[in-house]
Design an enzyme around this catalytic site. Structure first.
Site, PDB file in Angstrom:
ATOM      1  CE1 TYR A 102      -4.821  -2.683   4.705  1.00 48.96           C
ATOM      2  CE2 TYR A 102      -3.696  -0.574   4.452  1.00 48.96           C
ATOM      3  CZ  TYR A 102      -4.327  -1.668   3.892  1.00 48.96           C
ATOM      4  OH  TYR A 102      -4.453  -1.747   2.521  1.00 48.96           O
TER       5      TYR A 102
ATOM      6  CB  SER B 233      -0.880   0.028   1.255  1.00 48.73           C
ATOM      7  OG  SER B 233      -1.518   1.287   1.378  1.00 48.73           O
TER       8      SER B 233
HETATM    9  N1  LIG Z   1      -8.858  -0.106  -1.854  1.00 49.97           N
HETATM   10  C1  LIG Z   1      -7.834   0.620  -1.437  1.00 49.97           C
HETATM   11  O1  LIG Z   1      -7.936   1.852  -1.258  1.00 49.97           O
HETATM   12  C2  LIG Z   1      -6.486  -0.043  -1.183  1.00 49.97           C
HETATM   13  C3  LIG Z   1      -5.362   0.781  -1.022  1.00 49.97           C
HETATM   14  C4  LIG Z   1      -4.124   0.188  -0.799  1.00 49.97           C
HETATM   15  C5  LIG Z   1      -4.018  -1.201  -0.723  1.00 49.97           C
HETATM   16  N2  LIG Z   1      -5.130  -1.968  -0.874  1.00 49.97           N
HETATM   17  C6  LIG Z   1      -4.958  -3.422  -0.808  1.00 49.97           C
HETATM   18  O2  LIG Z   1      -5.412  -3.989  -2.004  1.00 49.97           O
HETATM   19  C7  LIG Z   1      -5.745  -5.359  -1.800  1.00 49.97           C
HETATM   20  C8  LIG Z   1      -7.099  -5.657  -2.409  1.00 49.97           C
HETATM   21  O3  LIG Z   1      -8.070  -4.929  -1.695  1.00 49.97           O
HETATM   22  P1  LIG Z   1      -9.360  -4.298  -2.366  1.00 49.97           P
HETATM   23  O4  LIG Z   1      -9.299  -2.839  -2.122  1.00 49.97           O
HETATM   24  O5  LIG Z   1      -9.539  -4.809  -3.753  1.00 49.97           O
HETATM   25  O6  LIG Z   1     -10.467  -4.879  -1.364  1.00 49.97           O
HETATM   26  P2  LIG Z   1     -11.706  -5.878  -1.567  1.00 49.97           P
HETATM   27  O7  LIG Z   1     -12.280  -6.021  -0.213  1.00 49.97           O
HETATM   28  O8  LIG Z   1     -12.558  -5.397  -2.680  1.00 49.97           O
HETATM   29  O9  LIG Z   1     -11.016  -7.238  -2.027  1.00 49.97           O
HETATM   30  C9  LIG Z   1     -10.254  -8.020  -1.147  1.00 49.97           C
HETATM   31  C10 LIG Z   1     -10.528  -9.486  -1.455  1.00 49.97           C
HETATM   32  O10 LIG Z   1      -9.693 -10.287  -0.594  1.00 49.97           O
HETATM   33  C11 LIG Z   1     -10.470 -11.365  -0.101  1.00 49.97           C
HETATM   34  N3  LIG Z   1      -9.915 -11.876   1.139  1.00 49.97           N
HETATM   35  C12 LIG Z   1      -9.964 -11.301   2.372  1.00 49.97           C
HETATM   36  N4  LIG Z   1      -9.384 -12.100   3.275  1.00 49.97           N
HETATM   37  C13 LIG Z   1      -8.942 -13.202   2.599  1.00 49.97           C
HETATM   38  C14 LIG Z   1      -8.273 -14.388   2.988  1.00 49.97           C
HETATM   39  N5  LIG Z   1      -7.941 -14.613   4.270  1.00 49.97           N
HETATM   40  N6  LIG Z   1      -7.966 -15.300   2.040  1.00 49.97           N
HETATM   41  C15 LIG Z   1      -8.315 -15.089   0.742  1.00 49.97           C
HETATM   42  N7  LIG Z   1      -8.976 -14.003   0.323  1.00 49.97           N
HETATM   43  C16 LIG Z   1      -9.283 -13.066   1.241  1.00 49.97           C
HETATM   44  C17 LIG Z   1     -11.860 -10.759   0.083  1.00 49.97           C
HETATM   45  O11 LIG Z   1     -12.859 -11.770   0.190  1.00 49.97           O
HETATM   46  C18 LIG Z   1     -11.979  -9.897  -1.146  1.00 49.97           C
HETATM   47  O12 LIG Z   1     -12.528 -10.619  -2.233  1.00 49.97           O
HETATM   48  C19 LIG Z   1      -5.669  -5.560  -0.283  1.00 49.97           C
HETATM   49  O13 LIG Z   1      -4.450  -6.186   0.057  1.00 49.97           O
HETATM   50  C20 LIG Z   1      -5.700  -4.160   0.263  1.00 49.97           C
HETATM   51  O14 LIG Z   1      -5.091  -4.060   1.536  1.00 49.97           O
HETATM   52  C21 LIG Z   1      -6.347  -1.430  -1.119  1.00 49.97           C
END
Ligand SMILES: NC(=O)c1ccc[n+]([C@@H]2O[C@H](COP(=O)([O-])OP(=O)(O)OC[C@H]3O[C@@H](n4cnc5c(N)ncnc54)[C@H](O)[C@@H]3O)[C@@H](O)[C@H]2O)c1
Length: 255
Positions: free
Chosen positions: A158, A145
């Protein structure tokens, strides 16, 4: 459409939603056969259905990345179905809520580190072992991130887990770069996914989006496709000389 991943296989964790779904769809659109792993069965199957509806090849497997047995099964399944593992996107992650560090419950630390940090360690371990068995070669991208570049007030746990991802990425990249395995991380800024809204419970979604747009130098949050394209680039031959890189996709937030 370019077919940079024709004949290759890709495994995407957290492929049932958000950034993971967009990356799975983008890999498949460029010719990869894709394994989607997620704890959300409905979301994972929907991603596979969307890919199949556009003529792509994808499978879904229920896997919790914080469980070693599930991660082993994930890599085994990918190889049984698609023969090799060429690209892995270790993206599954959860938020940790918002609170000053002194108020964060121990259970929150344990869960956030189990999924966001241990999950990436377990996935890389199995993926690297498989890539070495194949004779070397392969690309891994982890989702960190852009938060790792800023001191965090309300999301310290986080952010600490994402620091772990960044560090593991660089250590593993240095360890295996001479085996032809390129390991990098993508560092998204605010991205329009369910996670972004879940992180602000009780705040109306349009307000969350407006505030996130306003707080970003480019004046808008990222689309999932913008992050997915960075992941595909890191996995592509165009990035053939890039290893251990933490690639921000953040609309200028870290400037
Ligand atoms: N959205 C943002 O602003 C943002 C910013 C920086 C980093 N991220 C990171 O991006 C990645 C994706 O997040 P996103 O924003 O698409 O969120 P999201 O919630 O849309 O998708 C995350 C997915 O991970 C799955 N998941 C959660 N725990 C799990 C586990 N134990 N095993 C397998 N799958 C699991 C969820 O079911 C979901 O489908 C994450 O690592 C998040 O920390 C997101």
């Amino acid at each position: 459409m370019e077919q940079r991943f024709a004949g290759k296989s890709a495994c995407v964790t957290g492929g049932g939603s958000g950034i993971g779904r967009a990356a799975a769809i983008a890999f498949a659109a460029e010719g990869a056969r894709v394994l989607i792993a997620d704890v959300d069965d409905a979301g994972g199957k929907e991603t596979a259905r969307l890919i199949a509806a556009h003529g792509g090849e994808a499978s879904f497997l229920h896997a919790d990345v914080s469980r070693a047995a599930d991660v082993q099964a994930m890599v085994r399944f990918s190889v049984e179905r698609y023969v090799r593992l060429d690209c892995a996107f270790n993206n599954a992650g959860i938020g940790g809520g918002r609170a000053p560090l002194a108020d964060v419950a121990e259970e929150t630390w344990d869960r956030v580190f189990a999924v966001n940090a241990k999950g990436v360690y377990l996935c890389m371990q199995q993926e690297i072992q498989q890539m070495l068995r194949q004779g070397g070669g392969g690309c891994i991208v982890n989702t960190a991130s852009m938060a790792v570049f800023l001191a965090s007030v309300e999301t310290a746990v986080y952010t600490a887990a994402k620091w772990a991802v960044a560090s593991l990425t660089r250590s593993a990249a240095k360890t295996y770069v001479d085996k032809g395995i390129r390991i990098n991380a993508v560092c998204p800024g605010r991205t329009d996914t369910p996670l972004m809204y879940r992180g602000r419970p009780g705040v109306p979604p349009d307000q969350v989006l407006r505030q996130a747009n306003d707080a970003t130098p480019m004046g808008r949050v990222a689309s999932v496709e913008e992050v997915a394209q960075a992941v595909l680039w890191l996995c592509s031959d165009a990035a053939s000389y890039t290893a251990g890189h933490l690639l921000t996709v953040d609309g200028g937030q870290y400037l």
